[in-house]
Scaffold this motif. Structure first.
Motif, PDB file in Angstrom:
ATOM      1  N   CYS A 123      -0.391  16.155   4.737  1.00  0.00           N
ATOM      2  CA  CYS A 123      -1.297  15.138   5.031  1.00  0.00           C
ATOM      3  C   CYS A 123      -0.575  13.862   4.618  1.00  0.00           C
ATOM      4  N   ALA A 124      -0.666  12.587   5.235  1.00  0.00           N
ATOM      5  CA  ALA A 124      -0.375  11.539   4.845  1.00  0.00           C
ATOM      6  C   ALA A 124      -1.500  10.439   4.697  1.00  0.00           C
ATOM      7  N   TRP A 125      -1.792   9.831   3.275  1.00  0.00           N
ATOM      8  CA  TRP A 125      -2.953   9.032   3.127  1.00  0.00           C
ATOM      9  C   TRP A 125      -2.628   7.836   2.836  1.00  0.00           C
ATOM     10  N   GLU A 126      -3.341   6.679   3.191  1.00  0.00           N
ATOM     11  CA  GLU A 126      -3.312   5.498   2.571  1.00  0.00           C
ATOM     12  C   GLU A 126      -4.588   4.707   2.536  1.00  0.00           C
ATOM     13  N   ASP A 127      -4.907   4.455   1.367  1.00  0.00           N
ATOM     14  CA  ASP A 127      -6.169   3.751   0.932  1.00  0.00           C
ATOM     15  C   ASP A 127      -7.257   4.612   1.412  1.00  0.00           C
ATOM     16  N   GLY A 128      -7.019   5.843   1.137  1.00  0.00           N
ATOM     17  CA  GLY A 128      -8.151   7.201   1.317  1.00  0.00           C
ATOM     18  C   GLY A 128      -8.544   7.330   2.910  1.00  0.00           C
ATOM     19  N   SER A 129      -7.490   6.860   3.796  1.00  0.00           N
ATOM     20  CA  SER A 129      -7.369   7.309   4.988  1.00  0.00           C
ATOM     21  C   SER A 129      -6.304   8.299   5.579  1.00  0.00           C
ATOM     22  N   MET A 157       0.707  -1.172   0.041  1.00  0.00           N
ATOM     23  CA  MET A 157       0.068   0.210  -0.118  1.00  0.00           C
ATOM     24  C   MET A 157       0.754   1.191   0.000  1.00  0.00           C
ATOM     25  N   ALA A 158       0.520   2.087  -1.097  1.00  0.00           N
ATOM     26  CA  ALA A 158       1.476   3.341  -1.061  1.00  0.00           C
ATOM     27  C   ALA A 158       0.865   4.470  -0.096  1.00  0.00           C
ATOM     28  N   ILE A 159       1.859   5.187   0.372  1.00  0.00           N
ATOM     29  CA  ILE A 159       1.452   6.259   1.214  1.00  0.00           C
ATOM     30  C   ILE A 159       1.615   7.363   0.251  1.00  0.00           C
ATOM     31  N   LYS A 160       0.418   8.375   0.330  1.00  0.00           N
ATOM     32  CA  LYS A 160       0.594   9.571  -0.582  1.00  0.00           C
ATOM     33  C   LYS A 160       0.712  10.808   0.281  1.00  0.00           C
ATOM     34  N   TYR A 161       1.606  11.555   0.181  1.00  0.00           N
ATOM     35  CA  TYR A 161       1.948  12.750   1.133  1.00  0.00           C
ATOM     36  C   TYR A 161       1.528  13.917   0.334  1.00  0.00           C
ATOM     37  N   VAL A 162       0.619  14.869   0.941  1.00  0.00           N
ATOM     38  CA  VAL A 162       0.082  15.979   0.202  1.00  0.00           C
ATOM     39  C   VAL A 162       0.201  17.418   0.929  1.00  0.00           C
ATOM     40  N   TRP A 163       1.187  18.325   0.287  1.00  0.00           N
ATOM     41  CA  TRP A 163       1.043  19.489   1.001  1.00  0.00           C
ATOM     42  C   TRP A 163      -0.200  20.313   0.712  1.00  0.00           C
ATOM     43  N   ARG A 164      -0.532  20.975   1.918  1.00  0.00           N
ATOM     44  CA  ARG A 164      -1.718  21.717   2.036  1.00  0.00           C
ATOM     45  C   ARG A 164      -2.962  21.143   1.326  1.00  0.00           C
ATOM     46  N   GLY A 165      -2.952  19.767   1.729  1.00  0.00           N
ATOM     47  CA  GLY A 165      -3.860  18.652   1.339  1.00  0.00           C
ATOM     48  C   GLY A 165      -5.469  18.901   1.702  1.00  0.00           C
TER      49      GLY A 165
END
Length: 131
Positions: free
Chosen positions: A46-52, A1-9
């Motif tokens: 924010c760090a997101w994984e599978d929509g969480s 499962m990939a973690i997605k990091y988003v600035w000002r998410g």
């Protein structure tokens, strides 16, 4: 499962309140994070994984050279996997891109290895007044 990091998410108060409660071990609050972040922050990661939402860090600032790491939190079930360090690294990159010269953090003593070893902060003399 990939973690997605988003600035000002984009995030909602419910998800961040739940993560904050899980990460800091307190009851779920009803904090209006969106208003707080928009008013006081250079940004947040924010760090997101599978929509969480599994991780978060706030970057407050003085509008000039100083940025401040606040509320670094990773969901308990995802700790010790480098997610927190990833959040802080992106926060540092974005503060640098905003022309900040300093990134400050304060923390409890048990977090020294995380901030000094994993994130690269250096010890400095600072002061505090409990209000």
């Amino acid at each position: 499962m990939a973690i997605k990091y988003v600035w000002r998410g984009d995030l909602d108060n419910t998800s961040l309140n739940a993560l904050h409660a899980d990460g800091f071990g307190h009851p779920v609050a009803r904090t209006d994070w969106r208003a707080r972040l928009e008013r006081h922050s250079l940004g947040w990661v924010c760090a997101w994984e599978d929509g969480s939402l599994i991780g978060f860090v706030n970057v407050a600032w003085d509008g000039g050279a100083h940025a401040f790491i606040l509320d670094t939190v990773v969901a308990q079930h995802r700790r010790a996997k480098g997610i927190g360090a990833g959040l802080v690294a992106i926060a540092a990159d974005e503060a640098r891109a905003a022309k900040c010269a300093w990134l400050h953090v304060d923390f409890e003593d048990h977090l020294r290895p995380f901030y000094f070893d994993a994130c690269g902060f250096k010890a400095t003399t600072a002061g505090l007044i409990a209000l």
